[in-house]
Design an enzyme around this catalytic site. Structure first.
Site, PDB file in Angstrom:
ATOM      1  N   GLY A  89      49.906  50.696  36.574  1.00  0.00           N
ATOM      2  CA  GLY A  89      50.875  51.213  37.669  1.00  0.00           C
ATOM      3  C   GLY A  89      51.783  50.236  38.160  1.00  0.00           C
ATOM      4  O   GLY A  89      53.056  51.324  39.004  1.00  0.00           O
ATOM      5  N   GLU A  98      54.817  51.508  35.738  1.00  0.00           N
ATOM      6  CA  GLU A  98      54.678  53.099  35.955  1.00  0.00           C
ATOM      7  C   GLU A  98      55.418  53.106  36.863  1.00  0.00           C
ATOM      8  O   GLU A  98      56.644  53.835  36.412  1.00  0.00           O
ATOM      9  CB  GLU A  98      53.509  53.851  36.085  1.00  0.00           C
ATOM     10  CG  GLU A  98      52.115  53.747  34.719  1.00  0.00           C
ATOM     11  CD  GLU A  98      51.219  54.157  34.872  1.00  0.00           C
ATOM     12  OE1 GLU A  98      50.294  53.882  35.920  1.00  0.00           O
ATOM     13  OE2 GLU A  98      51.059  55.294  34.069  1.00  0.00           O
ATOM     14  N   GLU A 132      45.944  48.552  31.436  1.00  0.00           N
ATOM     15  CA  GLU A 132      44.782  49.210  32.196  1.00  0.00           C
ATOM     16  C   GLU A 132      43.372  49.666  30.890  1.00  0.00           C
ATOM     17  O   GLU A 132      42.205  49.436  31.572  1.00  0.00           O
ATOM     18  CB  GLU A 132      44.993  50.592  31.712  1.00  0.00           C
ATOM     19  CG  GLU A 132      45.332  50.743  33.399  1.00  0.00           C
ATOM     20  CD  GLU A 132      47.609  50.849  33.479  1.00  0.00           C
ATOM     21  OE1 GLU A 132      47.686  50.491  31.760  1.00  0.00           O
ATOM     22  OE2 GLU A 132      47.742  51.277  33.795  1.00  0.00           O
TER      23      GLU A 132
HETATM   24  C1  HXC Z   1      43.873  45.016  43.265  1.00  0.00           C
HETATM   25  C2  HXC Z   1      44.946  43.186  42.693  1.00  0.00           C
HETATM   26  C3  HXC Z   1      45.089  43.894  41.578  1.00  0.00           C
HETATM   27  C4  HXC Z   1      45.566  44.750  41.595  1.00  0.00           C
HETATM   28  C5  HXC Z   1      45.678  41.387  41.464  1.00  0.00           C
HETATM   29  N1  HXC Z   1      44.962  41.724  43.042  1.00  0.00           N
HETATM   30  N2  HXC Z   1      46.003  42.275  41.036  1.00  0.00           N
HETATM   31  N3  HXC Z   1      43.704  43.345  43.421  1.00  0.00           N
HETATM   32  N4  HXC Z   1      44.414  45.709  42.345  1.00  0.00           N
HETATM   33  N5  HXC Z   1      46.027  46.283  40.563  1.00  0.00           N
HETATM   34  C6  HXC Z   1      44.469  40.736  43.512  1.00  0.00           C
HETATM   35  C7  HXC Z   1      43.853  40.057  43.123  1.00  0.00           C
HETATM   36  O1  HXC Z   1      42.307  39.938  42.888  1.00  0.00           O
HETATM   37  C8  HXC Z   1      43.642  38.563  43.499  1.00  0.00           C
HETATM   38  O2  HXC Z   1      43.073  38.491  44.770  1.00  0.00           O
HETATM   39  C9  HXC Z   1      45.365  38.448  44.094  1.00  0.00           C
HETATM   40  O3  HXC Z   1      46.181  39.472  44.103  1.00  0.00           O
HETATM   41  C10 HXC Z   1      46.024  37.376  43.538  1.00  0.00           C
HETATM   42  O4  HXC Z   1      45.874  38.002  42.188  1.00  0.00           O
HETATM   43  P1  HXC Z   1      45.481  36.050  41.051  1.00  0.00           P
HETATM   44  O5  HXC Z   1      44.703  37.106  39.452  1.00  0.00           O
HETATM   45  O6  HXC Z   1      44.698  35.557  41.581  1.00  0.00           O
HETATM   46  O7  HXC Z   1      47.060  36.408  40.480  1.00  0.00           O
HETATM   47  P2  HXC Z   1      47.102  35.704  39.156  1.00  0.00           P
HETATM   48  O8  HXC Z   1      46.181  34.611  38.658  1.00  0.00           O
HETATM   49  O9  HXC Z   1      48.298  34.945  39.536  1.00  0.00           O
HETATM   50  O10 HXC Z   1      47.805  36.538  38.782  1.00  0.00           O
HETATM   51  C11 HXC Z   1      48.355  37.776  38.186  1.00  0.00           C
HETATM   52  C12 HXC Z   1      47.753  38.792  37.447  1.00  0.00           C
HETATM   53  C13 HXC Z   1      46.144  39.775  38.287  1.00  0.00           C
HETATM   54  C14 HXC Z   1      48.229  38.713  35.921  1.00  0.00           C
HETATM   55  C15 HXC Z   1      48.951  39.805  38.225  1.00  0.00           C
HETATM   56  O11 HXC Z   1      46.436  39.511  39.763  1.00  0.00           O
HETATM   57  C16 HXC Z   1      45.884  40.356  37.713  1.00  0.00           C
HETATM   58  O12 HXC Z   1      45.709  40.712  36.174  1.00  0.00           O
HETATM   59  N6  HXC Z   1      45.914  41.751  37.568  1.00  0.00           N
HETATM   60  C17 HXC Z   1      45.483  43.007  37.381  1.00  0.00           C
HETATM   61  C18 HXC Z   1      46.244  43.807  36.929  1.00  0.00           C
HETATM   62  C19 HXC Z   1      46.394  45.275  35.848  1.00  0.00           C
HETATM   63  O13 HXC Z   1      45.089  44.868  35.184  1.00  0.00           O
HETATM   64  N7  HXC Z   1      47.067  46.308  36.842  1.00  0.00           N
HETATM   65  C20 HXC Z   1      46.386  47.108  35.773  1.00  0.00           C
HETATM   66  C21 HXC Z   1      45.729  47.953  37.420  1.00  0.00           C
HETATM   67  S1  HXC Z   1      45.440  49.658  36.897  1.00  0.00           S
HETATM   68  P3  HXC Z   1      41.729  37.518  45.805  1.00  0.00           P
HETATM   69  O14 HXC Z   1      41.334  38.656  46.272  1.00  0.00           O
HETATM   70  O15 HXC Z   1      41.411  36.762  44.602  1.00  0.00           O
HETATM   71  O16 HXC Z   1      42.763  36.544  45.883  1.00  0.00           O
HETATM   72  C22 HXC Z   1      46.359  50.301  37.435  1.00  0.00           C
HETATM   73  C23 HXC Z   1      45.930  51.778  36.860  1.00  0.00           C
HETATM   74  C24 HXC Z   1      47.455  52.822  36.714  1.00  0.00           C
HETATM   75  O17 HXC Z   1      47.242  49.897  37.256  1.00  0.00           O
HETATM   76  C25 HXC Z   1      47.047  54.286  37.834  1.00  0.00           C
HETATM   77  C26 HXC Z   1      47.971  55.021  37.988  1.00  0.00           C
HETATM   78  C27 HXC Z   1      47.776  54.979  39.410  1.00  0.00           C
END
Ligand code: HXC
Length: 257
Positions: A108, A111, A131
């Site tokens: 997102g 996006e 995703e």
């Molecule tokens: C909720 C999230 C998050 C997310 C990170 N965090 N991304 N929480 N939703 N999308 C949180 C982690 O759980 C963590 O919380 C804190 O942020 C720091 O993240 P880390 O993972 O510890 O950091 P790092 O190791 O530096 O890795 C960074 C990262 C990773 C590579 C960006 O966080 C990651 O892969 N995030 C998810 C990315 C993702 O899949 N995005 C797509 C989402 S689906 P804690 O509490 O553990 O400290 C989507 C659908 C869109 O976007 C649909 C329409 C709106």
């Protein structure tokens, strides 16, 4: 204390919005997107604002939709909450939006950056649609806007592998306008915003709409929209000012009238 999701500042005809959920890398929950749409609509109506500048933090523009919130949602929740209604409100903003992207712009977050009209990226920016790794696909326009921006081959690879691309790759693919050193991101994005803020606002608005029409209308209809917008601008004072200033060899002063 309640979290403040957005930091908003108005300065020199620029409306600055900074996403502010640092603990979760600016993960976009529904409340944040709702507030963002509210603020953008308010800026869209504000005569003092000509350009909207959207920023995140140095580490993350936004790491995607809030996965915690998504994990707890059912299809019925999405329907009843009209999950994408606020995204639609953002899509309909008429003033130009510039996204200044540093660090992660994933899911997102990517996006949201693509909802902007121009993207200035720092060298650290990473754009991706991960995703697929969560068992889903992009839902806020990723499959559509990314494909339009970078073409089928690259979009397909990004969306099927979930692997992000670098700022340089994004520039080469036409996803972003420019790549700047991380410590100059805000300055460069502001300079671009100021440049556009000095242009005639009605023409800017119609130009934005016309370019967006090129993305979703057949040429014939797009040309028709462009021509009507062109005609309409000849009823603006700014058109007279712009052409008169050229003839008188002076700088124009556009009033948005
Ligand atoms: C909720 C999230 C998050 C997310 C990170 N965090 N991304 N929480 N939703 N999308 C949180 C982690 O759980 C963590 O919380 C804190 O942020 C720091 O993240 P880390 O993972 O510890 O950091 P790092 O190791 O530096 O890795 C960074 C990262 C990773 C590579 C960006 O966080 C990651 O892969 N995030 C998810 C990315 C993702 O899949 N995005 C797509 C989402 S689906 P804690 O509490 O553990 O400290 C989507 C659908 C869109 O976007 C649909 C329409 C709106």
């Amino acid at each position: 204390m309640e979290e403040q999701y957005l930091i908003v500042e108005k300065q020199d005809r620029i409306g600055k919005i900074r996403l502010n959920r640092p603990r979760v890398l600016n993960a976009l929950n529904s409340a944040l997107i709702g507030e963002l749409a509210d603020v953008m609509e308010e800026m869209d109506r504000d005569d003092q604002i000509r350009v909207i500048l959207l920023m995140g933090s140095e580490k993350a523009f936004a790491a995607g939709a809030d996965i915690q919130e998504l994990a707890e949602s059912s299809p019925v929740d999405f329907v009843m909450k009209q999950f994408f209604a606020d995204w639609e409100r953002i899509r309909k903003i008429q003033k130009p939006i510039i996204a200044a992207v540093s660090g992660y712009a994933l899911g997102g977050g990517c996006e949201l950056a693509m909802c902007a009209d121009l993207i200035v990226a720092s060298e650290t920016a990473r754009f991706g649609q991960p995703e697929i790794n969560l068992g889903v696909i992009p839902g806020a326009g990723g499959t559509q806007r990314l494909t339009r921006a970078v073409g089928k081959a690259r979009a397909m690879e990004m969306i099927l592998t979930g692997k992000p691309i670098t700022a340089r790759e994004a520039l080469e693919a036409g996803l972003v306008n420019r790549v700047v050193p991380a410590d100059q991101l805000e300055e460069e994005a502001l300079a671009l915003a100021k440049e556009i803020a000095g242009k005639p606002p009605i023409a800017v608005r119609l130009a934005k709409q016309s370019v967006l029409k090129a993305m979703d209308l057949p040429l014939e209809h797009g040309l028709h929209f462009e021509q009507n917008s062109f005609y309409l601008l000849f009823s603006s004072q700014d058109q007279q000012e712009g052409m008169q200033a050229f003839i008188e060899k002076r700088k124009p002063n556009f009033q948005g009238k």
